[in-house]
Design a protein around this motif. Structure first.
Motif, short mmCIF file in Angstrom:
data_model
loop_
_atom_site.label_atom_id
_atom_site.label_comp_id
_atom_site.label_asym_id
_atom_site.label_seq_id
_atom_site.Cartn_x
_atom_site.Cartn_y
_atom_site.Cartn_z
N MET A 1 6.00 19.59 -5.20
CA MET A 1 5.74 18.19 -5.44
C MET A 1 6.03 17.51 -6.53
N GLU A 2 6.49 16.20 -6.60
CA GLU A 2 7.10 15.48 -7.64
C GLU A 2 6.01 14.58 -8.07
N TYR A 3 5.09 15.03 -9.22
CA TYR A 3 3.80 14.09 -9.48
C TYR A 3 4.30 12.93 -10.40
N LYS A 4 5.35 12.68 -10.49
CA LYS A 4 5.63 11.32 -11.18
C LYS A 4 6.02 10.23 -10.02
N ILE A 5 6.25 10.53 -8.91
CA ILE A 5 6.60 9.56 -7.97
C ILE A 5 5.21 9.59 -7.04
N TYR A 6 4.98 8.28 -6.46
CA TYR A 6 3.70 8.45 -5.58
C TYR A 6 4.28 7.49 -4.42
N HIS A 7 4.15 7.95 -3.20
CA HIS A 7 4.47 7.23 -1.88
C HIS A 7 3.38 6.59 -1.23
N LEU A 8 3.50 5.44 -1.09
CA LEU A 8 2.40 4.79 -0.31
C LEU A 8 2.27 5.05 0.94
N SER A 9 1.09 5.24 1.67
CA SER A 9 1.01 5.37 3.13
C SER A 9 0.88 3.95 3.54
N LYS A 10 1.12 4.14 5.18
CA LYS A 10 1.11 2.91 6.13
C LYS A 10 -0.18 1.99 5.67
N LYS A 11 -1.50 2.61 5.59
CA LYS A 11 -2.73 2.13 5.56
C LYS A 11 -2.83 1.40 4.20
N GLU A 12 -1.92 2.01 3.04
CA GLU A 12 -2.08 1.23 1.94
C GLU A 12 -1.10 0.20 1.77
N TYR A 13 0.12 0.40 2.57
CA TYR A 13 1.16 -0.86 2.69
C TYR A 13 0.29 -1.96 3.40
N GLY A 14 -0.49 -1.66 4.56
CA GLY A 14 -1.11 -2.81 5.30
C GLY A 14 -2.18 -3.51 4.24
N LYS A 15 -2.80 -2.81 3.38
CA LYS A 15 -3.73 -3.28 2.79
C LYS A 15 -3.20 -4.18 1.67
N ILE A 16 -1.94 -3.68 1.02
CA ILE A 16 -1.53 -4.34 0.08
C ILE A 16 -0.86 -5.72 0.71
N PHE A 17 -0.58 -5.93 1.83
CA PHE A 17 0.43 -6.91 2.54
C PHE A 17 -0.51 -7.79 2.83
N PHE A 18 -1.90 -7.45 3.24
CA PHE A 18 -3.09 -8.55 3.51
C PHE A 18 -3.56 -9.17 2.26
N THR A 19 -3.83 -8.19 1.34
CA THR A 19 -4.19 -8.74 0.21
C THR A 19 -3.42 -9.57 -0.51
N SER A 20 -1.98 -9.16 -0.54
CA SER A 20 -1.16 -9.99 -1.23
C SER A 20 -0.96 -11.42 -0.62
N MET A 21 -1.06 -11.51 0.78
CA MET A 21 -1.11 -12.80 1.59
C MET A 21 -2.42 -13.65 1.30
N GLY A 22 -3.48 -13.03 0.89
CA GLY A 22 -4.61 -13.80 0.58
C GLY A 22 -4.65 -14.56 -0.79
N ILE A 23 -4.05 -13.77 -1.74
CA ILE A 23 -3.75 -14.19 -3.06
C ILE A 23 -2.80 -15.19 -3.08
N SER A 24 -1.57 -15.01 -2.26
CA SER A 24 -0.78 -16.12 -2.17
C SER A 24 -1.43 -17.52 -1.69
N LEU A 25 -1.95 -17.47 -0.65
CA LEU A 25 -2.48 -18.55 0.05
C LEU A 25 -3.64 -19.10 -1.04
N LEU A 26 -4.32 -18.47 -1.78
CA LEU A 26 -5.30 -18.84 -2.52
C LEU A 26 -4.46 -19.59 -3.70
N ILE A 27 -3.31 -19.29 -4.17
CA ILE A 27 -2.80 -19.68 -5.42
C ILE A 27 -2.10 -20.81 -4.80
#
Length: 245
Positions: A1-27
């Motif tokens: 395993m290469e510990y310096k690299i982190y791969h996001l899971s599908k669940k994490e990508y989904g969470k980031i997408f909706f969080t980013s969309m919410g922040i963008s709408l708020l801004i």
């Protein structure tokens, strides 16, 4: 395993997408009162992905370091009891399996080390390879001293005992610092939200008073500068509270 690299899971990508969309709408609502403000979404999602990867690497490194500290403590105890180096690493594998289970990070590394040692691969080479992949200073220091002790002979058991104690002391100091700054991190999170709360309050309580800041060049520039300053303040506060030992 290469510990310096982190791969996001599908669940994490989904969470980031909706969080980013919410922040963008708020801004878009608070800073521009225009759906055009949603154009900051690509920047927001890029920043969120980058931050989540950094946090993922840090969480994994913390977990690995905790397992490593407990593992080398078992190794040192076994060596001081007169157990040979190869058998001492087998004891580490057994203890890690009990403490953290077979899916733990360091258990898998130790299991691979023991398997390769059975194939006559030098153990110091295997430990060094793992240390450099981890990228953690404490593990690299241990691996280099471990390899030096194996090559040079002498009282290498005492040398390993000293470095294990040093790593343990640093780990304990890091834990104490984390406890001390935990309340400050909570305060930071609250302070990060307060400016948004104030702006939201003013939007609903003084709609016409705030209108001068929207739908004109000077207002857009002013709110953009405020937004950049707000984001910079958040990043600066996180950097201040990110204490390395």
């Amino acid at each position: 395993m290469e510990y310096k690299i982190y791969h996001l899971s599908k669940k994490e990508y989904g969470k980031i997408f909706f969080t980013s969309m919410g922040i963008s709408l708020l801004i878009a609502f608070l800073f521009y009162r225009s759906i055009g403000g949603i154009c900051c979404f690509p920047i927001i999602i890029w920043l969120c992905c980058k931050r989540e990867k950094q946090m993922g690497v840090e969480r994994r490194n913390q977990k690995l370091l905790e397992e490593f500290v407990n593992g080398v403590r078992v190794l040192n105890t076994a060596l001081q009891a007169g157990i040979s180096m190869e058998n001492a690493w087998k004891e580490v594998q057994k203890e890690l399996q009990v403490m953290y289970g077979e899916n733990s990070l360091f258990f898998r590394e130790v299991k691979e080390i023991n398997h390769s040692v059975a194939l006559n691969v030098p153990i110091e080479k295997l430990v060094l390879q793992f240390a450099y992949r981890s990228g953690l200073e404490d593990i690299i220091t241990f691996a280099e001293l471990f390899a030096y002790g194996k090559r040079s002979g002498g009282n290498w058991k005492r040398m390993i005992g000293d470095v294990v104690q040093h790593i343990q002391d640093k780990y304990d100091a890091r834990k104490e610092i984390e406890v001390m700054v935990a309340s400050k991190k909570l305060e930071q999170q609250v302070l990060n939200v307060i400016p948004m709360g104030i702006l939201l309050f003013l939007q609903f309580s003084s709609w016409e008073y705030m209108s001068v800041l929207y739908h004109n060049i000077m207002g857009i520039l002013c709110m953009s500068v405020c937004l950049l300053g707000y984001g910079g303040a958040i990043l600066l506060s996180e950097k201040i509270l990110h204490i390395q030992v």
